[in-house]
Design a protein around this motif. Sequence first.
Motif, mmCIF file in Angstrom:
data_model
loop_
_atom_site.group_PDB
_atom_site.id
_atom_site.type_symbol
_atom_site.label_atom_id
_atom_site.label_comp_id
_atom_site.label_asym_id
_atom_site.label_seq_id
_atom_site.Cartn_x
_atom_site.Cartn_y
_atom_site.Cartn_z
ATOM 1 N N MET A 12 11.391 24.476 26.531
ATOM 2 C CA MET A 12 10.833 23.190 26.100
ATOM 3 C C MET A 12 11.981 22.202 25.819
ATOM 4 N N TYR A 13 11.721 20.954 26.016
ATOM 5 C CA TYR A 13 12.655 19.825 25.760
ATOM 6 C C TYR A 13 13.867 19.802 26.688
ATOM 7 N N SER A 14 13.847 20.603 27.754
ATOM 8 C CA SER A 14 15.026 20.656 28.623
ATOM 9 C C SER A 14 14.993 19.564 29.696
ATOM 10 N N LYS A 16 12.301 18.987 31.934
ATOM 11 C CA LYS A 16 11.550 19.372 33.140
ATOM 12 C C LYS A 16 10.613 18.246 33.573
ATOM 13 N N THR A 17 9.828 17.758 32.613
ATOM 14 C CA THR A 17 8.861 16.712 32.963
ATOM 15 C C THR A 17 9.589 15.421 33.351
ATOM 16 N N SER A 18 10.674 15.104 32.651
ATOM 17 C CA SER A 18 11.451 13.901 32.993
ATOM 18 C C SER A 18 11.971 13.995 34.429
ATOM 19 N N SER A 52 6.387 12.843 29.254
ATOM 20 C CA SER A 52 7.580 13.549 28.769
ATOM 21 C C SER A 52 7.701 13.369 27.260
ATOM 22 N N HIS A 53 8.591 14.130 26.638
ATOM 23 C CA HIS A 53 8.797 14.020 25.186
ATOM 24 C C HIS A 53 9.435 12.693 24.803
ATOM 25 N N THR A 54 9.972 11.974 25.778
ATOM 26 C CA THR A 54 10.524 10.660 25.457
ATOM 27 C C THR A 54 9.488 9.556 25.681
ATOM 28 N N ASP A 83 2.766 19.587 37.039
ATOM 29 C CA ASP A 83 3.509 19.846 35.803
ATOM 30 C C ASP A 83 2.873 21.033 35.074
ATOM 31 N N GLU A 84 3.644 21.677 34.216
ATOM 32 C CA GLU A 84 3.159 22.770 33.361
ATOM 33 C C GLU A 84 2.523 23.906 34.176
ATOM 34 N N VAL A 85 3.219 24.341 35.212
ATOM 35 C CA VAL A 85 2.639 25.368 36.101
ATOM 36 C C VAL A 85 2.377 26.680 35.384
ATOM 37 N N GLN A 86 3.060 26.901 34.255
ATOM 38 C CA GLN A 86 2.858 28.170 33.533
ATOM 39 C C GLN A 86 1.420 28.364 33.085
ATOM 40 N N PHE A 87 0.669 27.273 32.992
ATOM 41 C CA PHE A 87 -0.719 27.360 32.535
ATOM 42 C C PHE A 87 -1.709 27.621 33.673
ATOM 43 N N THR A 114 8.068 32.595 27.768
ATOM 44 C CA THR A 114 7.242 32.340 26.595
ATOM 45 C C THR A 114 8.153 32.406 25.356
ATOM 46 N N TYR A 115 7.620 31.995 24.226
ATOM 47 C CA TYR A 115 8.419 32.058 22.993
ATOM 48 C C TYR A 115 8.690 33.501 22.579
ATOM 49 N N LYS A 116 7.972 34.466 23.211
ATOM 50 C CA LYS A 116 8.246 35.890 22.944
ATOM 51 C C LYS A 116 9.263 36.472 23.923
ATOM 52 N N PRO A 119 8.438 36.571 30.668
ATOM 53 C CA PRO A 119 8.300 35.584 31.748
ATOM 54 C C PRO A 119 6.868 35.054 31.835
ATOM 55 N N PHE A 120 6.726 33.780 32.122
ATOM 56 C CA PHE A 120 5.409 33.222 32.452
ATOM 57 C C PHE A 120 5.146 33.578 33.912
ATOM 58 N N GLN A 121 4.118 34.405 34.138
ATOM 59 C CA GLN A 121 3.920 35.020 35.456
ATOM 60 C C GLN A 121 3.820 34.025 36.605
ATOM 61 N N ASP A 159 -0.996 34.329 20.281
ATOM 62 C CA ASP A 159 -1.151 34.069 21.703
ATOM 63 C C ASP A 159 0.091 33.396 22.297
ATOM 64 N N GLU A 160 0.431 33.837 23.495
ATOM 65 C CA GLU A 160 1.584 33.211 24.165
ATOM 66 C C GLU A 160 1.203 31.883 24.805
ATOM 67 N N ILE A 161 -0.087 31.594 24.838
ATOM 68 C CA ILE A 161 -0.516 30.268 25.297
ATOM 69 C C ILE A 161 -0.976 29.492 24.077
ATOM 70 N N ASP A 162 -0.207 28.489 23.709
ATOM 71 C CA ASP A 162 -0.504 27.691 22.524
ATOM 72 C C ASP A 162 0.148 26.322 22.699
ATOM 73 N N VAL A 163 -0.671 25.357 23.110
ATOM 74 C CA VAL A 163 -0.180 24.003 23.403
ATOM 75 C C VAL A 163 0.375 23.366 22.129
ATOM 76 N N GLY A 164 1.492 22.674 22.271
ATOM 77 C CA GLY A 164 2.074 22.013 21.096
ATOM 78 C C GLY A 164 3.406 21.384 21.428
ATOM 79 N N GLY A 165 4.030 20.828 20.395
ATOM 80 C CA GLY A 165 5.314 20.159 20.570
ATOM 81 C C GLY A 165 6.233 20.424 19.399
ATOM 82 N N LYS A 168 5.585 22.740 16.417
ATOM 83 C CA LYS A 168 5.441 24.189 16.608
ATOM 84 C C LYS A 168 6.659 24.880 17.198
ATOM 85 N N TYR A 169 7.376 24.157 18.064
ATOM 86 C CA TYR A 169 8.428 24.819 18.844
ATOM 87 C C TYR A 169 9.761 24.087 18.753
ATOM 88 N N ILE A 170 10.854 24.875 18.821
ATOM 89 C CA ILE A 170 12.183 24.307 19.034
ATOM 90 C C ILE A 170 12.799 25.030 20.234
HETATM 91 P P1 TMP Z 1 7.001 21.395 27.693
HETATM 92 O O1 TMP Z 1 7.791 22.441 28.397
HETATM 93 O O2 TMP Z 1 6.697 20.223 28.542
HETATM 94 O O3 TMP Z 1 7.608 21.003 26.387
HETATM 95 O O4 TMP Z 1 5.574 21.985 27.378
HETATM 96 C C1 TMP Z 1 5.350 23.350 27.141
HETATM 97 C C2 TMP Z 1 3.934 23.593 26.693
HETATM 98 O O5 TMP Z 1 3.710 24.993 26.658
HETATM 99 C C3 TMP Z 1 3.612 23.080 25.284
HETATM 100 O O6 TMP Z 1 2.264 22.619 25.229
HETATM 101 C C4 TMP Z 1 3.714 24.333 24.419
HETATM 102 C C5 TMP Z 1 3.276 25.420 25.370
HETATM 103 N N1 TMP Z 1 3.857 26.748 25.125
HETATM 104 C C6 TMP Z 1 3.025 27.855 25.153
HETATM 105 O O7 TMP Z 1 1.799 27.727 25.339
HETATM 106 N N2 TMP Z 1 3.558 29.099 24.953
HETATM 107 C C7 TMP Z 1 4.905 29.307 24.771
HETATM 108 O O8 TMP Z 1 5.318 30.453 24.625
HETATM 109 C C8 TMP Z 1 5.754 28.142 24.765
HETATM 110 C C9 TMP Z 1 7.224 28.306 24.583
HETATM 111 C C10 TMP Z 1 5.191 26.891 24.937
#
Ligand code: TMP
Length: 184
Positions: A12-14, A16-18, A52-54, A83-87, A114-116, A119-121, A159-165, A168-170
């Motif tokens: 996150m914040y690297s 990607k979306t930009s 993007s985050h900006t 965007d966000e192909v992991q979902f 994932t935050y754990k 890999p996101f499959q 859950d490894e799927i949890d939308v946020g910014g 929730k995440y650094i």
């Molecule tokens: P971003 O890469 O554009 O910041 O967005 C990542 C999105 O993925 C954000 O909604 C948080 C979510 N997310 C998860 O659902 N699971 C995870 O393990 C991580 C790291 C992020």
Amino acid sequence: MSGKFILIVGPMYSGKTSELISFIEIYTLGKKKIKVFKPIIDTRYASEYVVSHTGTKVEAIPIKESKEMYNYLDYDEKAVFVDEVQFFDEGLKDVINDLLKKGINVYCSGLDLTYKNNPFQTTILLSAYADEIIKKKAVCHECGEYNGTISFKLVGNGDEIDVGGFEKYIAVCRDCYEKLNAEK
Ligand code: TMP
Ligand code: ADP
Ligand code: MG
């Protein structure tokens, strides 16, 4: 001629979306026809935009499953962006391969881990087909070095799927990730 497939990955914040939006701009400046898709579950900033985050944003079609892309494609697009192909489901690889066969370029971005630290499959599956993988880094939130490769979840677990910014995440480097997990 086959299209080319560019995949942008990282924590996150690297940026990607930009980066995805920068590629979109190249096509829109050249007045090329494109389509932009995003997963419907990402309602973080706006449901019908890739943001993007900006705060830079581009209009996008929100979809739940990858095969819904077929409902929107005209096959005369010069490029398709996701965007966000992991979902997305793993069927995204088939849609992408169909587009490439038709000569359409494809640009995707998403989290690789994932935050754990799993890999996101779907992202990993797509990497097997990519002509180019752009691996982005973030600034580590803990040590300040430009080596952030993984996202750390500040609140809750589960859950490894949890939308946020930011709430929730650094993004952190591997050493700080280990340190933070040990302190948990
Ligand atoms: P971003 O890469 O554009 O910041 O967005 C990542 C999105 O993925 C954000 O909604 C948080 C979510 N997310 C998860 O659902 N699971 C995870 O393990 C991580 C790291 C992020
Ligand atoms: P991603 O889609 O990878 O989450 P974005 O392109 O949406 O990234 O946002 C990238 C922007 O986030 C950077 O340009 C910067 O302004 C901001 N940002 C916030 N935290 C960080 C960080 N730790 N490292 C790098 N950029 C960060
Ligand atoms: Mg993003």
